[in-house]
Design a protein around this motif. Structure first.
Motif, PDB file in Angstrom:
ATOM      1  N   SER A 145      19.065 -59.525  46.588  1.00  0.00           N
ATOM      2  CA  SER A 145      18.204 -60.105  47.619  1.00  0.00           C
ATOM      3  C   SER A 145      17.012 -59.198  47.817  1.00  0.00           C
ATOM      4  O   SER A 145      16.963 -58.085  47.267  1.00  0.00           O
ATOM      5  N   LEU A 146      16.038 -59.666  48.600  1.00  0.00           N
ATOM      6  CA  LEU A 146      14.868 -58.867  48.956  1.00  0.00           C
ATOM      7  C   LEU A 146      14.663 -58.948  50.455  1.00  0.00           C
ATOM      8  O   LEU A 146      15.069 -59.913  51.105  1.00  0.00           O
ATOM      9  N   CYS A 147      14.002 -57.918  50.996  1.00  0.00           N
ATOM     10  CA  CYS A 147      13.788 -57.854  52.435  1.00  0.00           C
ATOM     11  C   CYS A 147      12.396 -57.293  52.711  1.00  0.00           C
ATOM     12  O   CYS A 147      11.978 -56.306  52.095  1.00  0.00           O
ATOM     13  N   ALA A 148      11.684 -57.926  53.645  1.00  0.00           N
ATOM     14  CA  ALA A 148      10.382 -57.438  54.100  1.00  0.00           C
ATOM     15  C   ALA A 148      10.578 -56.620  55.364  1.00  0.00           C
ATOM     16  O   ALA A 148      11.190 -57.089  56.331  1.00  0.00           O
ATOM     17  N   LEU A 149      10.061 -55.374  55.355  1.00  0.00           N
ATOM     18  CA  LEU A 149      10.151 -54.484  56.508  1.00  0.00           C
ATOM     19  C   LEU A 149       8.761 -54.134  57.006  1.00  0.00           C
ATOM     20  O   LEU A 149       7.820 -53.974  56.220  1.00  0.00           O
ATOM     21  N   GLN A 150       8.644 -54.000  58.300  1.00  0.00           N
ATOM     22  CA  GLN A 150       7.431 -53.484  58.917  1.00  0.00           C
ATOM     23  C   GLN A 150       7.856 -52.604  60.082  1.00  0.00           C
ATOM     24  O   GLN A 150       8.698 -52.993  60.887  1.00  0.00           O
ATOM     25  N   GLY A 200       9.732 -50.211  59.701  1.00  0.00           N
ATOM     26  CA  GLY A 200      11.124 -49.904  59.405  1.00  0.00           C
ATOM     27  C   GLY A 200      12.114 -50.977  59.826  1.00  0.00           C
ATOM     28  O   GLY A 200      13.317 -50.808  59.660  1.00  0.00           O
ATOM     29  N   ARG A 201      11.626 -52.105  60.361  1.00  0.00           N
ATOM     30  CA  ARG A 201      12.483 -53.189  60.837  1.00  0.00           C
ATOM     31  C   ARG A 201      12.458 -54.351  59.860  1.00  0.00           C
ATOM     32  O   ARG A 201      11.431 -54.669  59.258  1.00  0.00           O
ATOM     33  N   SER A 202      13.606 -55.027  59.750  1.00  0.00           N
ATOM     34  CA  SER A 202      13.670 -56.232  58.934  1.00  0.00           C
ATOM     35  C   SER A 202      12.917 -57.366  59.622  1.00  0.00           C
ATOM     36  O   SER A 202      13.166 -57.692  60.782  1.00  0.00           O
ATOM     37  N   ILE A 203      11.991 -57.977  58.881  1.00  0.00           N
ATOM     38  CA  ILE A 203      11.211 -59.095  59.405  1.00  0.00           C
ATOM     39  C   ILE A 203      11.658 -60.410  58.772  1.00  0.00           C
ATOM     40  O   ILE A 203      11.722 -61.446  59.432  1.00  0.00           O
ATOM     41  N   GLU A 204      11.975 -60.364  57.485  1.00  0.00           N
ATOM     42  CA  GLU A 204      12.380 -61.572  56.756  1.00  0.00           C
ATOM     43  C   GLU A 204      13.180 -61.132  55.544  1.00  0.00           C
ATOM     44  O   GLU A 204      12.939 -60.052  54.981  1.00  0.00           O
ATOM     45  N   THR A 205      14.130 -61.965  55.111  1.00  0.00           N
ATOM     46  CA  THR A 205      14.925 -61.625  53.933  1.00  0.00           C
ATOM     47  C   THR A 205      15.291 -62.894  53.189  1.00  0.00           C
ATOM     48  O   THR A 205      15.204 -63.996  53.748  1.00  0.00           O
ATOM     49  N   THR A 206      15.666 -62.767  51.907  1.00  0.00           N
ATOM     50  CA  THR A 206      15.836 -63.953  51.068  1.00  0.00           C
ATOM     51  C   THR A 206      17.193 -64.614  51.249  1.00  0.00           C
ATOM     52  O   THR A 206      17.300 -65.835  51.165  1.00  0.00           O
ATOM     53  N   MET A 207      18.255 -63.847  51.454  1.00  0.00           N
ATOM     54  CA  MET A 207      19.550 -64.459  51.744  1.00  0.00           C
ATOM     55  C   MET A 207      19.514 -65.012  53.167  1.00  0.00           C
ATOM     56  O   MET A 207      18.757 -64.547  54.012  1.00  0.00           O
ATOM     57  N   SER A 208      20.361 -66.003  53.454  1.00  0.00           N
ATOM     58  CA  SER A 208      20.248 -66.608  54.774  1.00  0.00           C
ATOM     59  C   SER A 208      21.605 -66.887  55.403  1.00  0.00           C
ATOM     60  O   SER A 208      22.302 -65.963  55.812  1.00  0.00           O
ATOM     61  N   PHE A 209      22.022 -68.126  55.511  1.00  0.00           N
ATOM     62  CA  PHE A 209      23.284 -68.481  56.166  1.00  0.00           C
ATOM     63  C   PHE A 209      24.477 -67.909  55.413  1.00  0.00           C
ATOM     64  O   PHE A 209      25.467 -67.489  56.009  1.00  0.00           O
TER      65      PHE A 209
END
Length: 399
Positions: free
Chosen positions: A215-220, A222-231
């Motif tokens: 998976s991938l995760c966007a941080l700003q 140092g916090r997770s803002i959005e990620t590819t895995m979901s439910f």
């Protein structure tokens, strides 16, 4: 006797374990680590000491590790014979799903266990295997504190915009939402950036956790803002045997036109798809990279393109991209996959230094690149140990 924390990272077919001695301050010194894999089949136990020297490597008797409970009993017997001058003050576990309930690590008791069991349908491939070791230890070592550390927790303060599906509100209120996974890995790597590359740690960063599960995760900041895995851990990019995102209409087609059951479809999506399904050869990137079969090349190209597309998509959520970080088994050890991903992102100015990439250096971007590209090893077990120690100390369980 010195205090120690055991970390167990149990899955459906393997149990990883590490024992950490509590050192001065926040130091955690690895005493030994190991893995029992092949649960339910031809099982093997492999272990090494804190310096990487082999301690044990052997095949187990056929049927000895027939299920996760039996495998955990073998691991605990092995551990207890090798504790030496260390006393376990607690056990930390990776638990994939904390649902909408758990946003932080928690000491497990009977009520917590019941709640965690209710999340098994959300992560059927992982959750049951995560909970079996906890259940066994509660029975055989009832006084030993156990801490559940959740792969979903790092993502739980997402803005609603990142958490929602375009489905009726009632489903969201019932818990049908984008949870995200691999949070322990993202938390560790995000923390490591503060030490290794502090100039970018709080900027716009996408981390690509590429392993058998990916998976991938966007941080700003140092916090997770959005990620590819979901439910569930099925969504997002393709993985070793998991499909990644699929048009929901395909599922309806399989039910209505092919007569497939939910069990049949679940087996296909979790165990027969991804790189294995695409190539028809293997779910292992190393095997596919060594193959001259055009199906292997297609599978790797497909995987790399989907990773690059995810990077570009996640960059929208954080308003740009200052750094791309590769981690986990493929991300850390497959320079050719990194090359394919970055070449697909060349339009955004990303470019690799070929020699640095071949060596898997910390920085692998070309000089003067507007986007930093890094390779940072992850360590989920150490993250679990940190959480476990902090929670036990807060509860007065450890010295």
């Amino acid at each position: 006797m010195s205090d120690a924390i055991l970390v167990i990272n149990a899955g459906s077919s393997s149990i990883k374990f590490k024992l950490y001695a509590l050192g001065a301050g926040e130091a955690l010194d690895t005493v030994f680590s190991g893995v029992l894999d092949g649960i339910g089949g031809d099982a093997r136990l492999k272990a090494k000491d804190g310096d990487g020297r082999p301690l044990d490597e052997r095949s187990l008797d056929k049927g000895a590790a027939a299920d996760s409970g039996a495998a955990q009993k073998i691991v605990m017997d092995w551990l207890e014979d090798r504790l030496g001058g260390h006393e376990m003050i607690g056990v930390g576990h990776r638990v994939v799903h904390g649902g909408p309930t758990f946003t932080h690590p928690v000491v497990v008791d009977g009520e917590v266990m019941k709640t965690l069991e209710s999340f098994i349908p959300l992560a059927p491939l992982h959750q049951l295997g995560n909970l079996d070791p906890i259940r066994l230890l509660m029975k055989e070592h009832p006084g030993l504190p156990q801490v559940a550390c959740f792969d979903t927790a790092f993502h739980r303060d997402h803005p609603e915009l990142s958490d929602r599906f375009a489905l009726p509100r009632a489903l969201y209120d019932e818990g049908v939402r984008r949870y995200g996974f691999h949070g322990l890995s993202y938390e560790y790597v995000g923390g490591a950036l503060r030490r290794l590359a502090p100039e970018i740690a709080d900027r716009r960063v996408v981390i690509a956790h590429l392993g058998s599960g990916a998976s991938l995760c966007a941080l700003q900041g140092g916090r997770s803002i959005e990620t590819t895995m979901s439910f569930t851990a099925l969504d997002g990019i393709p993985m070793g045997t998991r499909s990644g995102a699929v048009d929901p209409g395909v599922i309806l087609h399989l039910i209505e036109q092919k007569g497939m059951t939910a069990h049949d479809i679940g087996t296909m999506l979790y165990r027969e798809s991804g790189l294995l399904g695409l190539s028809g050869i293997s779910n292992d990137v190393r095997t596919l990279l060594e193959s001259d079969d055009p199906r292997a090349a297609m599978a790797l190209d497909f995987f790399s393109r989907r990773v690059a597309q995810a990077v570009a998509s996640l960059a929208v959520s954080i308003g740009g991209l200052d750094a791309l970080v590769f981690t986990a088994g493929i991300g850390e050890n497959a320079p050719d996959i990194r090359r394919r991903v970055v070449e697909a992102l060349a339009f955004a100015g990303l470019a690799l230094d070929a020699e640095a990439n071949a060596r898997s250096d910390l920085h692998v971007e070309t000089k003067g690149s507007p986007v930093a590209i890094l390779v940072v090893p992850t360590d989920e077990e150490r993250m679990i140990a940190r959480h476990t120690r902090a929670l036990l100390l807060a509860a007065g369980e450890g010295g």
